[in-house]
Design an enzyme around this catalytic site. Structure first.
Site, PDB file in Angstrom:
ATOM      1  N   LYS A  93       0.849  -1.196   0.000  1.00  0.00           N
ATOM      2  CA  LYS A  93       0.000   0.000   0.000  1.00  0.00           C
ATOM      3  C   LYS A  93       0.885   1.246   0.000  1.00  0.00           C
ATOM      4  O   LYS A  93       2.069   1.217   0.355  1.00  0.00           O
ATOM      5  CB  LYS A  93      -0.931   0.021   1.210  1.00  0.00           C
ATOM      6  N   ASP A 132      -2.926  -1.449  10.679  1.00  0.00           N
ATOM      7  CA  ASP A 132      -3.340  -1.338   9.278  1.00  0.00           C
ATOM      8  C   ASP A 132      -3.637  -2.689   8.629  1.00  0.00           C
ATOM      9  O   ASP A 132      -3.933  -2.748   7.441  1.00  0.00           O
ATOM     10  CB  ASP A 132      -2.330  -0.539   8.448  1.00  0.00           C
TER      11      ASP A 132
END
Length: 257
Positions: A8, A115
């Site tokens: 990401k 996350d």
């Protein structure tokens, strides 16, 4: 079974305050990209993990082992996402493991890392809290990226400890408007609060960011708490031309997915 665990980037990352539990409140815009680690799962008489990167621990320090818990499975991890690069490789590996083993619960994911829940979702998402309160947004897909991955690595804990100030949140409506309008045209609003302290410690990273803009990037920033510097380009030809200017640092082409 073989699965990909995609990295990401953070289009924006604002640290909005410190919490009573010792964590920090964040506001971020997550984005999955096409750079993957690969995990292979095979039946085994016990849980074991092997990795082709000798610097990666294969015991309980690795989130993959913790995600797999007591499953009887042999996991082979091929690393492409650098550890300590701000690209979420370890969290993505953990999420991919949860999915592969049928344990894809946001609660379990959050117990592994702030996350990890995002990687169960992927795409483009607005996140608050520790990064676990997620709202999917229209996917910003197909944007050509150039990732500059320096030798320096940044500890997330150290990055948080170096923060000097907090930022007010922009709010989900503004991010949604930016995406609808053309996200790359809002580069000056897409900021990362970790850049100020990390660039002070590692000024070479600031130089890489400036060189990306000089090479034609429409947006450039550090991802997460560093150390990867990412540039987004209007087209793949511009990205590929820019890549030729970075022979002294690992430069990886990718795109948003």
């Amino acid at each position: 079974m073989r699965v990909n665990a995609y990295a990401k980037i953070n289009w924006s990352l604002r640290v909005t305050g410190k919490r009573a539990d010792g964590f920090h409140d964040l506001e971020t815009l997550f984005q999955t990209i096409s750079l993957p680690d690969t995990l292979t799962f095979e039946a085994s008489d016990r849980l074991k993990l092997t990795c082709d990167d000798p610097t990666i621990p294969v015991d309980a320090r690795n989130l993959v082992i913790r995600a797999a818990a007591n499953a009887n499975v042999a996991i082979t991890l091929h690393k492409e996402i650098p550890a300590g690069g701000g690209l979420g490789g370890g969290s993505s590996d953990a999420a991919a493991t949860l999915i592969a083993l049928g344990k894809a619960s946001p609660e379990i994911a959050l117990s592994l890392g702030s996350d990890v829940p995002f990687f169960l979702m992927g795409g483009t998402a607005y996140a608050t809290g520790r990064g676990e309160i997620l709202t999917p947004l229209p996917r910003v897909g197909g944007v050509p990226l150039l990732l500059l991955i320096p030798d320096e690595r940044v500890s997330t804990a150290r990055a948080f400890a170096m923060l000097q100030r907090f930022s007010p949140p922009l709010g989900i409506d503004l991010y949604r408007t930016m995406i609808d309008d053309d996200l790359l045209s809002h580069a000056t609003e897409l900021t990362n609060d970790f850049e100020e302290p990390i660039f002070a410690m590692l000024p070479s990273l600031r130089t890489l960011k400036m060189k990306l803009y000089d090479a034609g990037a429409a947006w450039a920033a550090m991802s997460g708490s560093g150390s990867t510097i990412v540039g987004a380009f209007r087209n793949a030809a511009d990205r590929d031309s820019a890549r030729e200017r970075f022979s002294d640092v690992r430069a990886v082409s990718a795109e948003t997915i």
